[in-house]
Design an enzyme around this catalytic site. Structure first.
Site, PDB file in Angstrom:
ATOM      1  N   ASP A   1      -5.431  -3.479 -45.562  1.00 32.84           N
ATOM      2  CA  ASP A   1      -4.454  -2.651 -45.296  1.00 32.84           C
ATOM      3  C   ASP A   1      -3.792  -3.508 -43.844  1.00 32.84           C
ATOM      4  O   ASP A   1      -4.027  -4.833 -44.047  1.00 32.84           O
ATOM      5  CB  ASP A   1      -5.134  -1.672 -44.100  1.00 32.84           C
TER       6      ASP A   1
ATOM      7  N   ASP B   1      -1.282  -2.370 -41.073  1.00 33.58           N
ATOM      8  CA  ASP B   1      -1.387  -2.519 -39.409  1.00 33.58           C
ATOM      9  C   ASP B   1      -2.426  -1.820 -39.160  1.00 33.58           C
ATOM     10  O   ASP B   1      -3.448  -1.407 -39.373  1.00 33.58           O
ATOM     11  CB  ASP B   1      -0.907  -1.488 -39.148  1.00 33.58           C
TER      12      ASP B   1
HETATM   13  C1  BG6 Z   1       0.420   2.590 -40.934  1.00 36.70           C
HETATM   14  C2  BG6 Z   1       0.582   3.394 -39.121  1.00 36.70           C
HETATM   15  O1  BG6 Z   1       0.105   1.560 -41.881  1.00 36.70           O
HETATM   16  O2  BG6 Z   1       1.674   3.216 -41.450  1.00 36.70           O
HETATM   17  C3  BG6 Z   1       0.177   4.510 -39.333  1.00 36.70           C
HETATM   18  O3  BG6 Z   1      -1.209   3.229 -39.486  1.00 36.70           O
HETATM   19  C4  BG6 Z   1       2.042   5.227 -39.667  1.00 36.70           C
HETATM   20  O4  BG6 Z   1      -0.071   4.549 -37.579  1.00 36.70           O
HETATM   21  C5  BG6 Z   1       2.181   4.440 -41.065  1.00 36.70           C
HETATM   22  O5  BG6 Z   1       2.090   6.129 -39.284  1.00 36.70           O
HETATM   23  C6  BG6 Z   1       3.624   4.319 -41.519  1.00 36.70           C
HETATM   24  O6  BG6 Z   1       4.354   3.537 -40.545  1.00 36.70           O
HETATM   25  P1  BG6 Z   1       5.908   3.232 -41.039  1.00 36.70           P
HETATM   26  O7  BG6 Z   1       5.881   1.582 -40.621  1.00 36.70           O
HETATM   27  O8  BG6 Z   1       6.116   3.819 -42.301  1.00 36.70           O
HETATM   28  O9  BG6 Z   1       6.725   4.136 -39.982  1.00 36.70           O
HETATM   29 MG    MG Z   2      -4.441   0.294 -40.837  1.00 40.56          MG
END
Ligand code: BG6
Ligand code: MG
Length: 212
Positions: free
Chosen positions: A11, A13
């Site tokens: 993963d 984030d």
């Molecule tokens: C995930 C995060 O990796 O990505 C979430 O943990 C986030 O919090 C999701 O909502 C979507 O992210 P993005 O960058 O497409 O808005």
């Molecule tokens: Mg994550």
């Protein structure tokens, strides 16, 4: 940990880098503008969840109902604020522990990213990992977000591996559930460490060095 995984799917984030505070700031700007209460506790519920599903969680506290069109506009506004914050990131935001672990594993395993984020390519570029992984599957590839296993199944397919040959590394409970649903073993870190559904619980990403 079992040593013979052929691939590791990370993963992004909360595992490779830490964007939580940027998500928080960008959602908070939107929530304040709309007069909706939003705090770190609600932010924790957004981990691993797609952008539109995150917005729905935030709007649970709204007294007003919004149209789909308005919601799309809100999500776009949040994302513009979020990307401005992401633009400040640099290779310094990739910890030396994570980089060392990745470099060590790179010799012996295939490495992929499996992230719900549509900003994956931008983030990887900011932290100096553009082109680093053997495969990337992200929010732009999927129709169902975690806890559905779609993103990890696509990542495994792009590595030409079966789920049983890969280990997923996750910091979100929704991500651990997604991995398990897809038939993957899962190592949980951070917020998800100690979550019973995971195959392993790690103190940090560095614990993966033993797989090299
Ligand atoms: C995930 C995060 O990796 O990505 C979430 O943990 C986030 O919090 C999701 O909502 C979507 O992210 P993005 O960058 O497409 O808005
Ligand atoms: Mg994550």
């Amino acid at each position: 940990m079992k040593k013979d995984y052929k691939g590791i799917i990370f993963d992004l984030d909360g595992v490779i880098c830490y964007t939580d505070q940027y998500h928080y700031k960008a959602w908070k700007m939107l929530a304040d503008k709309l007069g909706i209460p939003f705090d770190e506790q609600i932010n924790n519920r957004l981990r691993g969840v797609s952008r539109m599903e995150s917005l729905e969680i935030i709007l649970e506290k709204s007294e007003k109902a919004y149209t789909e069109e308005e919601k799309v506009e809100m999500a776009e506004e949040k994302n513009a604020n979020y990307r401005e914050l992401l633009a400040q990131m640099s290779p310094k935001d990739l910890s030396s522990e994570v980089k060392e672990t990745l470099d060590l594993l790179h010799g012996t395993k295939l490495l992929a990213i499996g992230s719900s984020s549509k900003n994956t390519a931008f983030i990887l570029e900011r932290i100096g990992l553009a082109g680093y992984f053997d495969a990337v599957a992200d929010g732009n590839d999927i129709t169902r977000s975690k806890p559905d296993p779609e993103v990890f199944l696509i990542a495994a397919r792009r590595l030409n591996l079966k789920p049983q040959e890969c280990l997923v590394v996750e910091d979100a409970k929704a991500g651990v559930d997604a991995a398990v649903a897809g038939g993957f073993d899962c190592a949980a870190v951070g917020d998800a460490a100690g979550y019973g559904a995971a195959t392993y619980s790690l103190k940090s990403v560095c614990d993966l060095k033993e797989l090299a």
